[in-house]
Design a protein around this motif. Structure first.
Motif, PDB file in Angstrom:
ATOM      1  N   ARG A  92     -16.183 -96.705 -41.089  1.00  0.00           N
ATOM      2  CA  ARG A  92     -17.150 -95.631 -40.768  1.00  0.00           C
ATOM      3  C   ARG A  92     -17.019 -94.505 -41.775  1.00  0.00           C
ATOM      4  O   ARG A  92     -18.004 -93.963 -42.269  1.00  0.00           O
ATOM      5  CB  ARG A  92     -16.861 -95.047 -39.386  1.00  0.00           C
ATOM      6  CG  ARG A  92     -17.367 -95.830 -38.224  1.00  0.00           C
ATOM      7  CD  ARG A  92     -17.181 -95.005 -36.949  1.00  0.00           C
ATOM      8  NE  ARG A  92     -18.426 -94.393 -36.515  1.00  0.00           N
ATOM      9  CZ  ARG A  92     -18.602 -93.111 -36.292  1.00  0.00           C
ATOM     10  NH1 ARG A  92     -17.617 -92.259 -36.440  1.00  0.00           N
ATOM     11  NH2 ARG A  92     -19.774 -92.659 -35.912  1.00  0.00           N
ATOM     12  N   GLY A  93     -15.778 -94.114 -42.050  1.00  0.00           N
ATOM     13  CA  GLY A  93     -15.533 -93.018 -42.977  1.00  0.00           C
ATOM     14  C   GLY A  93     -16.000 -93.364 -44.386  1.00  0.00           C
ATOM     15  O   GLY A  93     -16.598 -92.542 -45.075  1.00  0.00           O
ATOM     16  N   TRP A  94     -15.744 -94.599 -44.781  1.00  0.00           N
ATOM     17  CA  TRP A  94     -16.161 -95.074 -46.108  1.00  0.00           C
ATOM     18  C   TRP A  94     -17.685 -94.973 -46.243  1.00  0.00           C
ATOM     19  O   TRP A  94     -18.207 -94.486 -47.243  1.00  0.00           O
ATOM     20  CB  TRP A  94     -15.689 -96.525 -46.245  1.00  0.00           C
ATOM     21  CG  TRP A  94     -15.844 -97.167 -47.587  1.00  0.00           C
ATOM     22  CD1 TRP A  94     -15.320 -96.746 -48.767  1.00  0.00           C
ATOM     23  CD2 TRP A  94     -16.546 -98.387 -47.863  1.00  0.00           C
ATOM     24  NE1 TRP A  94     -15.656 -97.640 -49.770  1.00  0.00           N
ATOM     25  CE2 TRP A  94     -16.400 -98.644 -49.242  1.00  0.00           C
ATOM     26  CE3 TRP A  94     -17.270 -99.283 -47.090  1.00  0.00           C
ATOM     27  CZ2 TRP A  94     -16.966 -99.771 -49.856  1.00  0.00           C
ATOM     28  CZ3 TRP A  94     -17.822-100.397 -47.698  1.00  0.00           C
ATOM     29  CH2 TRP A  94     -17.680-100.638 -49.065  1.00  0.00           C
ATOM     30  N   LEU A  95     -18.381 -95.432 -45.209  1.00  0.00           N
ATOM     31  CA  LEU A  95     -19.845 -95.389 -45.215  1.00  0.00           C
ATOM     32  C   LEU A  95     -20.344 -93.947 -45.208  1.00  0.00           C
ATOM     33  O   LEU A  95     -21.315 -93.606 -45.897  1.00  0.00           O
ATOM     34  CB  LEU A  95     -20.402 -96.136 -43.994  1.00  0.00           C
ATOM     35  CG  LEU A  95     -20.173 -97.651 -43.985  1.00  0.00           C
ATOM     36  CD1 LEU A  95     -20.480 -98.234 -42.604  1.00  0.00           C
ATOM     37  CD2 LEU A  95     -21.049 -98.320 -45.045  1.00  0.00           C
ATOM     38  N   THR A  96     -19.671 -93.092 -44.439  1.00  0.00           N
ATOM     39  CA  THR A  96     -20.093 -91.683 -44.373  1.00  0.00           C
ATOM     40  C   THR A  96     -19.957 -91.023 -45.742  1.00  0.00           C
ATOM     41  O   THR A  96     -20.872 -90.324 -46.194  1.00  0.00           O
ATOM     42  CB  THR A  96     -19.240 -90.906 -43.345  1.00  0.00           C
ATOM     43  OG1 THR A  96     -19.324 -91.563 -42.086  1.00  0.00           O
ATOM     44  CG2 THR A  96     -19.728 -89.473 -43.192  1.00  0.00           C
ATOM     45  N   VAL A  97     -18.824 -91.263 -46.413  1.00  0.00           N
ATOM     46  CA  VAL A  97     -18.611 -90.627 -47.722  1.00  0.00           C
ATOM     47  C   VAL A  97     -19.652 -91.122 -48.728  1.00  0.00           C
ATOM     48  O   VAL A  97     -20.229 -90.338 -49.482  1.00  0.00           O
ATOM     49  CB  VAL A  97     -17.174 -90.892 -48.239  1.00  0.00           C
ATOM     50  CG1 VAL A  97     -17.035 -90.460 -49.689  1.00  0.00           C
ATOM     51  CG2 VAL A  97     -16.169 -90.150 -47.371  1.00  0.00           C
ATOM     52  N   MET A  98     -19.930 -92.437 -48.707  1.00  0.00           N
ATOM     53  CA  MET A  98     -20.942 -92.960 -49.641  1.00  0.00           C
ATOM     54  C   MET A  98     -22.296 -92.322 -49.373  1.00  0.00           C
ATOM     55  O   MET A  98     -23.037 -91.980 -50.294  1.00  0.00           O
ATOM     56  CB  MET A  98     -21.059 -94.480 -49.484  1.00  0.00           C
ATOM     57  CG  MET A  98     -20.026 -95.231 -50.273  1.00  0.00           C
ATOM     58  SD  MET A  98     -20.538 -96.950 -50.499  1.00  0.00           S
ATOM     59  CE  MET A  98     -19.975 -97.636 -48.971  1.00  0.00           C
ATOM     60  N   THR A  99     -22.624 -92.168 -48.090  1.00  0.00           N
ATOM     61  CA  THR A  99     -23.920 -91.591 -47.728  1.00  0.00           C
ATOM     62  C   THR A  99     -23.988 -90.123 -48.133  1.00  0.00           C
ATOM     63  O   THR A  99     -24.967 -89.673 -48.737  1.00  0.00           O
ATOM     64  CB  THR A  99     -24.145 -91.729 -46.208  1.00  0.00           C
ATOM     65  OG1 THR A  99     -24.077 -93.113 -45.869  1.00  0.00           O
ATOM     66  CG2 THR A  99     -25.486 -91.155 -45.795  1.00  0.00           C
ATOM     67  N   ARG A 100     -22.922 -89.384 -47.835  1.00  0.00           N
ATOM     68  CA  ARG A 100     -22.903 -87.963 -48.190  1.00  0.00           C
ATOM     69  C   ARG A 100     -23.008 -87.791 -49.707  1.00  0.00           C
ATOM     70  O   ARG A 100     -23.770 -86.954 -50.188  1.00  0.00           O
ATOM     71  CB  ARG A 100     -21.606 -87.304 -47.711  1.00  0.00           C
ATOM     72  CG  ARG A 100     -21.467 -87.182 -46.203  1.00  0.00           C
ATOM     73  CD  ARG A 100     -20.183 -86.428 -45.836  1.00  0.00           C
ATOM     74  NE  ARG A 100     -20.145 -85.134 -46.496  1.00  0.00           N
ATOM     75  CZ  ARG A 100     -20.751 -84.051 -46.024  1.00  0.00           C
ATOM     76  NH1 ARG A 100     -21.396 -84.099 -44.880  1.00  0.00           N
ATOM     77  NH2 ARG A 100     -20.708 -82.928 -46.688  1.00  0.00           N
ATOM     78  N   ASN A 101     -22.224 -88.573 -50.482  1.00  0.00           N
ATOM     79  CA  ASN A 101     -22.250 -88.430 -51.940  1.00  0.00           C
ATOM     80  C   ASN A 101     -23.638 -88.698 -52.510  1.00  0.00           C
ATOM     81  O   ASN A 101     -24.116 -87.970 -53.375  1.00  0.00           O
ATOM     82  CB  ASN A 101     -21.240 -89.381 -52.591  1.00  0.00           C
ATOM     83  CG  ASN A 101     -19.817 -88.854 -52.486  1.00  0.00           C
ATOM     84  OD1 ASN A 101     -19.596 -87.734 -52.005  1.00  0.00           O
ATOM     85  ND2 ASN A 101     -18.854 -89.645 -52.903  1.00  0.00           N
ATOM     86  N   ARG A 102     -24.272 -89.751 -52.014  1.00  0.00           N
ATOM     87  CA  ARG A 102     -25.599 -90.069 -52.544  1.00  0.00           C
ATOM     88  C   ARG A 102     -26.629 -89.023 -52.126  1.00  0.00           C
ATOM     89  O   ARG A 102     -27.511 -88.667 -52.910  1.00  0.00           O
ATOM     90  CB  ARG A 102     -26.019 -91.464 -52.110  1.00  0.00           C
ATOM     91  CG  ARG A 102     -25.346 -92.522 -52.951  1.00  0.00           C
ATOM     92  CD  ARG A 102     -25.545 -93.907 -52.393  1.00  0.00           C
ATOM     93  NE  ARG A 102     -25.028 -94.917 -53.309  1.00  0.00           N
ATOM     94  CZ  ARG A 102     -23.739 -95.203 -53.449  1.00  0.00           C
ATOM     95  NH1 ARG A 102     -22.846 -94.557 -52.736  1.00  0.00           N
ATOM     96  NH2 ARG A 102     -23.356 -96.128 -54.296  1.00  0.00           N
ATOM     97  N   ALA A 103     -26.522 -88.530 -50.900  1.00  0.00           N
ATOM     98  CA  ALA A 103     -27.453 -87.493 -50.452  1.00  0.00           C
ATOM     99  C   ALA A 103     -27.252 -86.216 -51.274  1.00  0.00           C
ATOM    100  O   ALA A 103     -28.226 -85.587 -51.702  1.00  0.00           O
ATOM    101  CB  ALA A 103     -27.252 -87.214 -48.956  1.00  0.00           C
ATOM    102  N   LEU A 104     -26.001 -85.861 -51.550  1.00  0.00           N
ATOM    103  CA  LEU A 104     -25.736 -84.658 -52.347  1.00  0.00           C
ATOM    104  C   LEU A 104     -26.239 -84.844 -53.771  1.00  0.00           C
ATOM    105  O   LEU A 104     -26.780 -83.924 -54.369  1.00  0.00           O
ATOM    106  CB  LEU A 104     -24.235 -84.323 -52.337  1.00  0.00           C
ATOM    107  CG  LEU A 104     -23.681 -83.818 -51.002  1.00  0.00           C
ATOM    108  CD1 LEU A 104     -22.170 -83.614 -51.075  1.00  0.00           C
ATOM    109  CD2 LEU A 104     -24.352 -82.520 -50.569  1.00  0.00           C
TER     110      LEU A 104
END
Lengths: 184, 232
Positions: free
Chosen positions: A77-89
């Motif tokens: 979950r954390g891995w997916l969250t970080v990938m999503t946050r990085n791409r959104a940023l």
């Protein structure tokens, strides 16, 4: 495909299957996680089309790089969250993609402060994070949350809070240090 | 863990470190497990804030779009993965500059290549000097994890240093060594098994101790770097 009912499998167990090329495992992960990740991306980007683009990239990256997931270093979950946050940023910082038709600046797009308060209010009363955020001065808490929850950079946070850039930088720094000490 | 480390951990997790700061910090993360663990811990603790966003209903067409692209390696619509720093516009500017130099160089260069070899690179990167003004090397990346490197202008190396070539397939993987060399001449290097190179993928050359970086991550100064583009 998404309607197929499968017994619930933990994301940690789906990722090795994805790494070995099983599409149904990727579809299951998408079904379990995409709604949550879409909400995270949309809160940062405020545009559904861009948020969907982020989710698309995240799942394509999972498909290609599932083998690089290391469960000893954190949850799926954390891995997916970080990938999503990085791409959104990335998209958010890429001004060319954020060409709002009526020329609004990002800070003018809705009330980011309200988003931040809603996020804080939604934290469980038993969450140590809530307790530690409450222990911060209101200004430091808001500065940290504006950057994390809505993805603002220092300059945008300074404009939102109507304080000089140096003030925001120091609030964020002191805020994140106090937060880590409290959560330790 | 110094208070300054705590500041950097926090700013990094919030996506606020600028270009060179983020790069330096990531190099430290690769070699300092304690620091990496602190980053992972803070991220895990902040997860409950991400969870307050709730869940949105997902249009089934979104999965269809993903499924349709699973078989397309190095799909051009995929954005480069590394986190673009909060306050750093240099990357965009350099990418533009790299693109224009690329056009000037690649046209003549590829024409020549076609006469001598049938191998087609899937990506080409023009690596620029740190100030972004001079092309220092060209990387042609092939689908089989090999690259062909053409040095154009590299700073002379001290006797106890070698050149090391790196690429960044995505931030989760981190920088990966493509090989070392000590004589700046056209050469082929074979890297580890990686996903096919993608547009926007970073390539760079650093100076490292003889035998290559002791940490497996870049430790020395960056001589040249650039982002991949697919040839037309």
């Amino acid at each position: 495909m998404l309607c197929t009912m499968k017994p619930h499998t933990a994301p940690e167990d789906l990722i090795p299957q994805i790494a070995s090329g099983e599409r149904t495992a990727l579809a299951q992960l998408f079904e379990a996680e995409s709604g949550r990740l879409l909400a995270v991306a949309q809160r940062i980007l405020r545009r559904r089309d861009l948020a969907e683009e982020v989710i698309q990239e995240v799942f394509l990256a999972v498909w290609r790089n599932a083998a690089s997931f290391d469960r000893t270093k954190g949850t799926a979950r954390g891995w997916l969250t970080v990938m999503t946050r990085n791409r959104a940023l990335n998209l958010l910082r890429d001004g060319a993609r954020m060409d709002y038709k009526d020329g609004e600046t990002l800070a003018e797009l809705g009330d980011r402060t309200a988003d931040v308060r809603a996020a804080f209010d939604a934290l469980s009363a038993r969450d140590a994070l809530r307790h530690c955020l409450e222990a911060l001065d209101a200004s430091k808490r808001e500065a940290v949350l504006l950057c994390y929850v809505t993805g603002l950079n220092h300059g945008e946070a300074a404009a939102t809070m109507r304080v000089p850039l140096g003030t925001i930088k120091s609030w964020v720094r002191r805020g994140v240090v106090a937060l880590q000490e409290c959560l330790a | 863990m110094t208070p300054q480390d705590r500041e950097h951990i926090g700013e990094y997790v919030l996506g606020l470190l600028d270009g060179s700061e983020a790069q330096d910090f990531e190099a430290r993360l690769a070699s300092e497990p304690e620091l990496a663990a602190a980053v992972a811990k803070l991220r895990a603790q902040l997860q409950s804030l991400d969870d307050t966003a709730g869940e949105l209903p997902v249009d089934p067409a979104l999965w269809q779009r993903i499924a349709a692209r699973l078989d397309v390696p190095g799909d051009e619509q995929v954005q480069p993965a590394p986190l673009r720093p909060a306050n750093d516009n240099r990357w965009t500017r350099r990418l533009g500059m790299a693109a224009s130099i690329l056009v000037a160089l690649a046209v003549g260069y590829l024409t020549g290549t076609n006469l001598t070899t049938s191998r087609q690179p899937v990506m080409i990167a023009v690596l620029l000097t740190e100030d972004g003004s001079e092309p220092g090397a060209i990387v042609e990346a092939f689908a089989d994890d090999t690259i062909r490197l053409v040095p154009l202008d590299l700073t002379a190396r001290p006797a106890d240093r070698v050149y090391q070539v790196w690429t960044l397939p995505d931030p989760e993987t981190g920088p990966v060594s493509m090989g070392i060399f000590d004589d700046p001449a056209t050469l082929s290097l074979s890297g580890p098994d990686l996903p096919p190179p993608e547009p926007g993928q970073l390539y760079e050359i650093t100076l490292e101790p003889s035998g290559g970086s002791p940490t497996g991550r870049p430790t020395g100064p960056i001589l040249v770097k650039g982002f991949a583009k697919s040839p037309l």
